[in-house]
Design a protein around this motif. Structure first.
Motif, mmCIF file in Angstrom:
data_model
loop_
_atom_site.group_PDB
_atom_site.id
_atom_site.type_symbol
_atom_site.label_atom_id
_atom_site.label_comp_id
_atom_site.label_asym_id
_atom_site.label_seq_id
_atom_site.Cartn_x
_atom_site.Cartn_y
_atom_site.Cartn_z
ATOM 1 N N MET A 153 0.845 -1.197 0.000
ATOM 2 C CA MET A 153 0.000 0.000 0.000
ATOM 3 C C MET A 153 0.876 1.241 0.000
ATOM 4 S SD MET A 153 -2.315 0.718 3.341
ATOM 5 C CE MET A 153 -3.320 2.156 3.351
ATOM 6 N N SER A 154 0.531 2.198 -0.851
ATOM 7 C CA SER A 154 1.422 3.336 -1.006
ATOM 8 C C SER A 154 0.963 4.541 -0.194
ATOM 9 C CB SER A 154 1.513 3.722 -2.487
ATOM 10 O OG SER A 154 0.277 4.254 -2.896
ATOM 11 N N GLU A 155 -0.145 4.379 0.553
ATOM 12 C CA GLU A 155 -0.610 5.506 1.345
ATOM 13 C C GLU A 155 0.164 5.576 2.660
ATOM 14 O OE1 GLU A 155 -2.481 7.474 -0.034
ATOM 15 O OE2 GLU A 155 -3.495 6.328 -1.584
ATOM 16 N N ALA A 156 0.747 6.739 2.969
ATOM 17 C CA ALA A 156 1.434 6.898 4.239
ATOM 18 C C ALA A 156 0.412 7.118 5.350
ATOM 19 C CB ALA A 156 2.391 8.077 4.173
ATOM 20 N N LEU A 157 -0.697 7.758 4.969
ATOM 21 C CA LEU A 157 -1.686 8.147 5.986
ATOM 22 C C LEU A 157 -3.082 8.085 5.360
ATOM 23 C CD1 LEU A 157 -1.928 9.748 8.849
ATOM 24 C CD2 LEU A 157 -2.156 11.740 7.394
ATOM 25 N N VAL A 158 -3.996 7.493 6.104
ATOM 26 C CA VAL A 158 -5.391 7.490 5.660
ATOM 27 C C VAL A 158 -6.262 7.941 6.821
ATOM 28 C CG1 VAL A 158 -7.323 6.092 4.804
ATOM 29 C CG2 VAL A 158 -4.989 5.619 4.005
ATOM 30 N N VAL A 159 -7.101 8.928 6.590
ATOM 31 C CA VAL A 159 -8.010 9.428 7.624
ATOM 32 C C VAL A 159 -9.425 9.141 7.155
ATOM 33 C CG1 VAL A 159 -8.844 11.486 8.826
ATOM 34 C CG2 VAL A 159 -6.394 11.214 8.340
ATOM 35 N N GLU A 160 -10.221 8.523 8.040
ATOM 36 C CA GLU A 160 -11.589 8.147 7.659
ATOM 37 C C GLU A 160 -12.602 8.727 8.630
ATOM 38 O OE1 GLU A 160 -10.677 3.808 5.545
ATOM 39 O OE2 GLU A 160 -11.815 3.903 7.411
ATOM 40 N N GLU A 161 -13.533 9.497 8.085
ATOM 41 C CA GLU A 161 -14.713 9.978 8.828
ATOM 42 C C GLU A 161 -14.359 10.503 10.220
ATOM 43 O OE1 GLU A 161 -17.858 10.564 8.068
ATOM 44 O OE2 GLU A 161 -17.111 10.237 6.017
ATOM 45 N N LEU A 162 -13.335 11.312 10.297
ATOM 46 C CA LEU A 162 -12.862 11.780 11.592
ATOM 47 C C LEU A 162 -13.742 12.905 12.132
ATOM 48 C CD1 LEU A 162 -10.461 11.418 13.592
ATOM 49 C CD2 LEU A 162 -9.360 13.327 12.421
ATOM 50 N N LYS A 163 -14.132 12.753 13.406
ATOM 51 C CA LYS A 163 -14.865 13.825 14.093
ATOM 52 C C LYS A 163 -14.171 14.116 15.414
ATOM 53 C CE LYS A 163 -19.398 12.975 12.149
ATOM 54 N NZ LYS A 163 -20.843 12.872 12.366
ATOM 55 N N VAL A 164 -13.795 15.368 15.631
ATOM 56 C CA VAL A 164 -13.151 15.766 16.885
ATOM 57 C C VAL A 164 -13.904 16.962 17.447
ATOM 58 C CG1 VAL A 164 -11.001 16.474 17.982
ATOM 59 C CG2 VAL A 164 -10.928 15.033 15.948
ATOM 60 N N TYR A 165 -14.426 16.816 18.645
ATOM 61 C CA TYR A 165 -15.216 17.889 19.253
ATOM 62 C C TYR A 165 -14.518 18.409 20.514
ATOM 63 C CZ TYR A 165 -19.207 16.252 16.394
ATOM 64 O OH TYR A 165 -20.033 15.882 15.377
ATOM 65 N N TYR A 166 -14.709 19.708 20.781
ATOM 66 C CA TYR A 166 -14.238 20.293 22.045
ATOM 67 C C TYR A 166 -15.426 20.453 22.979
ATOM 68 C CZ TYR A 166 -9.812 21.638 19.841
ATOM 69 O OH TYR A 166 -8.607 21.622 19.212
ATOM 70 N N ARG A 167 -15.229 20.147 24.246
ATOM 71 C CA ARG A 167 -16.269 20.422 25.234
ATOM 72 C C ARG A 167 -16.096 21.849 25.744
ATOM 73 N NH1 ARG A 167 -14.311 15.547 26.339
ATOM 74 N NH2 ARG A 167 -12.801 16.393 27.814
ATOM 75 N N THR A 168 -17.171 22.646 25.659
ATOM 76 C CA THR A 168 -17.105 24.001 26.202
ATOM 77 C C THR A 168 -18.395 24.277 26.959
ATOM 78 O OG1 THR A 168 -18.195 25.099 24.345
ATOM 79 C CG2 THR A 168 -15.823 24.776 24.143
ATOM 80 N N GLU A 169 -18.425 25.412 27.657
ATOM 81 C CA GLU A 169 -19.636 25.785 28.399
ATOM 82 C C GLU A 169 -20.831 25.935 27.469
ATOM 83 O OE1 GLU A 169 -18.789 29.285 30.592
ATOM 84 O OE2 GLU A 169 -17.105 28.344 31.643
ATOM 85 N N LYS A 170 -20.538 26.378 26.235
ATOM 86 C CA LYS A 170 -21.634 26.612 25.294
ATOM 87 C C LYS A 170 -22.063 25.341 24.577
ATOM 88 C CE LYS A 170 -21.076 30.192 22.498
ATOM 89 N NZ LYS A 170 -20.187 30.921 21.574
ATOM 90 N N GLY A 171 -21.413 24.240 24.888
ATOM 91 C CA GLY A 171 -21.753 22.989 24.215
ATOM 92 C C GLY A 171 -20.594 22.482 23.389
ATOM 93 N N ALA A 172 -20.822 21.412 22.638
ATOM 94 C CA ALA A 172 -19.747 20.809 21.854
ATOM 95 C C ALA A 172 -19.396 21.681 20.655
ATOM 96 C CB ALA A 172 -20.168 19.424 21.384
#
Lengths: 320, 333
Positions: free
Chosen positions: A1-20
């Protein structure tokens, strides 16, 4: 496989007072060996969060909600942090952080700071680590004697070179650079870019170049990925995204906002402001600022449409 | 058109202690002459440490000059006392816009209070204040003003905050404004908006503007004239169109070459760069200060300081090799 990196459907949320805060909201892409990819977006687009996720260095209030990251074929988000650090940090994937040149330890010689991961992560003797650190210093265009300098004795451009040397000392295959030149004068910026181009070639590195500046991106990248409101809005080869007409209105307007030295065009601006990622607008996230908005954009979120060979854009203009 | 600001041979030196007994002279400005007319913007361009911000502050008399003179509408203000400057209303007539729209606004004050503060300090009546604040907010397109006066800075985007800064500078009706890197901390999509706004307000209010920037590409859109500075001196100056189309000083040529353009044809191509970094202003090179980084320097450049000479109408250059560069006999890149 020639891919060095594969990212799939990534979701990153921050928790804050106002919500995600949905900083990264469903991002998928891949990076081939020896390829350089620029991630372009304004503040709050999610581009830096994405970089931090890849090297498992998110702040405490952020979490990966879903998605997978494969490095050389292995899924790395499910690894324990200590496992990841031992096997991947520095030696496979490393990052030049935004503003890192101002976060060097002021009381340590810069050479010792470069040598540190070799000794503690690489199991290399002090002598050997010093020798390799000196080599790295030379590689980034500074004299070997700079090993013994302290950060305050160096200019911004020199410190940025030191930080790049640090990121490369364990010989990684993937390098992430987050706004490596935004605090520097254009003259020094041009020098650092030349250095990065040189390093990409010499080590056939896979590079992710995070920037708010499309013009800088075009200087380095094989492919360009434009982010807006936590999502990819356009992704394709530099020639396709910049050379022909861009396929997403945001890319088009961003390109039109760059002041040019030649030609008659007057830079435009995009009215309004980036979306609040605690409650992004319904439909297309760019619709409140888009000059081509129509009804569907307000109701339905567009998927990424294929608009050419290896070229996608998240815009209903390309829908059926 | 009437001259608003004129600097004549302005020098600004600082004494810097070095070691226990010694001290050195830092020449932040070393003989700068420059003028700005009504409805004109002059861009001062250069790397950090070239003296461009010092120039802005000296022109406002926020700093005293070491030598030379500063005229505001024909009157020498370089040696006036603070009381005189106030009495003649010069302080009101000269304002500055700072670089950082985040730290330059008090987070606990409403926009209306921030913009009206200068008027209160100068003892205006309440109705006058309201009128001037609304007018300034309308000028910077924070409309409708009644909606913005009650907001706090954190509710605004970077571009909007910078417009509050501009409104605050406008509210006393200045005739001269120094804009010190007003867009360098603002998102790319809003930069053009601020720059075009500055230009239209300048025309409407008939002001002179000194635009300080490290980004020569932005200077193109807002300025009629440009001055390229290097280590406290002007290396090249002239009409913006002339300097950008026919740069003559090697420093200007290389500076223009450093600006990236969004063209994939440039990818991975190394561009000619200015080698090294600016030398310390504490210990500037002899002769032409740029000779240590100049690709076409000759012996004469090391020993003899070049004068600022007019090579084309209104276009001045301080370089011993200017004629050869213009004729195409030598190439800088």
């Amino acid at each position: 496989m020639s891919e060095a990196l594969v990212v799939e459907e990534l979701k990153v949320y921050y928790r804050t007072e106002k919500g995600a805060v949905r900083a990264v909201d469903g991002v998928s892409f891949s990076l081939a060996r020896g390829e350089s990819l620029a991630i372009v977006g304004e503040s709050g687009s999610g581009k830096s969060t994405l970089g931090l996720t890849l090297i498992r260095a998110l702040p405490a209030n952020a979490s990966v909600v879903s998605g997978r990251v494969y490095i050389n074929g292995e899924e790395t988000l499910s690894l324990s942090l200590s496992d990841f650090r031992r096997r991947y940090s520095w030696r496979v994937i490393s990052m030049v952080f935004q503003g890192a040149m101002n976060s060097l330890n002021p009381v340590l010689k810069v050479g010792d700071q470069i040598a540190e991961p070799l000794i503690y992560n690489g199991g290399v003797s002090r002598e050997e680590a010093r020798r390799r650190a000196m080599e790295m210093i030379e590689l980034v265009g500074l004299p070997r004697e700079f090993y013994y300098r302290y950060p305050h004795e160096l200019s911004g451009g020199m410190r940025q070179r030191i930080v790049i040397a640090m990121s490369l000392v364990m010989n990684p295959r993937i390098l992430i650079l987050d706004e490596p030149t935004s605090a520097l004068d254009v003259t020094i910026q041009a020098q650092i870019l030349n250095l990065v181009k040189d390093l990409i070639e010499r080590f056939s590195l896979s590079v992710i170049f995070i920037t708010h500046d499309l013009a800088l991106a075009s200087d380095i990248a094989d492919r360009i990925m434009v982010m807006y409101g936590g999502q990819i809005v356009e992704l394709g080869s530099a020639e396709r995204v910049l050379g022909e007409a861009p396929k997403h209105p945001y890319t088009e307007k961003l390109l039109a906002s760059i002041p040019r030295l030649r030609g008659e065009t007057i830079p435009e601006f995009i009215p309004g402001r980036p979306p609040d990622l605690t409650s992004p607008p319904p439909g297309c996230r760019f619709h409140p600022r888009c000059p081509y908005v129509f009804d569907r954009c307000r109701r339905e979120e567009p998927p990424l449409f294929k608009v050419g060979e290896g070229h996608v854009a998240r815009c209903w203009l390309h829908g059926e | 058109m009437e001259e608003v600001i004129r600097l004549e041979g302005v020098k600004k030196y600082y004494e810097v202690r070095s070691g226990l007994i010694g001290s050195k002279i830092l020449k932040a400005l070393d003989g700068v002459t420059l003028s700005i007319r009504k409805k004109e913007t002059v861009a001062v361009v250069g790397e950090s440490g070239c003296g461009k911000s010092t120039l802005g502050r000296v022109s406002l008399r926020l700093l005293d000059v070491t030598d030379g003179r500063v005229f505001f509408k024909g009157q020498d203000i370089s040696r006036m006392t603070e009381e005189e400057l106030r009495e003649k209303s010069f302080r009101k007539k000269m304002q500055i816009i700072f670089q950082d729209p985040y730290s330059s606004l008090n987070p606990f004050m409403r926009i209306g209070d921030i913009v009206s503060e200068p008027l209160e300090i100068h003892g205006y009546r309440r109705e006058e204040i309201r009128e001037a604040v609304y007018r300034a907010l309308e000028d910077v397109k924070l409309v409708p003003p009644e909606e913005f006066v009650n907001r706090y800075p954190h509710e605004l985007s970077g571009g909007q905050r910078q417009r509050v800064n501009i409104a605050r500078a406008l509210v006393l009706g200045p005739e001269y404004i120094v804009a010190d890197e007003p867009v360098s901390m603002i998102d790319a999509s809003s930069r053009a908006e601020i720059l075009l706004l500055l230009k239209s307000i300048r025309d409407k209010r008939e002001m002179g503007v000194l635009y300080i920037t490290h980004d020569i590409a932005t200077a193109r859109y807002v300025s009629e004239r440009i001055a390229v500075m290097y280590l406290g001196e002007i290396a090249e100056t002239g009409l913006t169109t002339s300097v950008l189309k026919t740069p003559i000083h090697p420093y200007t040529i290389l500076l223009l070459n450093s600006v990236p353009e969004p063209d994939p044809a440039n990818r991975r191509r190394k561009r000619p760069v200015i080698k090294g970094e600016p030398p310390s202003p504490l210990n500037p090179p002899s002769g032409c200060k740029f000779h240590t980084r100049c690709p076409v320097a000759i012996e004469r450049c090391r020993t003899e300081k070049p004068a600022l000479i007019e090579y084309m109408p209104g276009h001045f250059v301080a370089c011993h090799r200017a004629t050869e560069i213009m004729r195409g006999d030598i190439s800088v890149t």
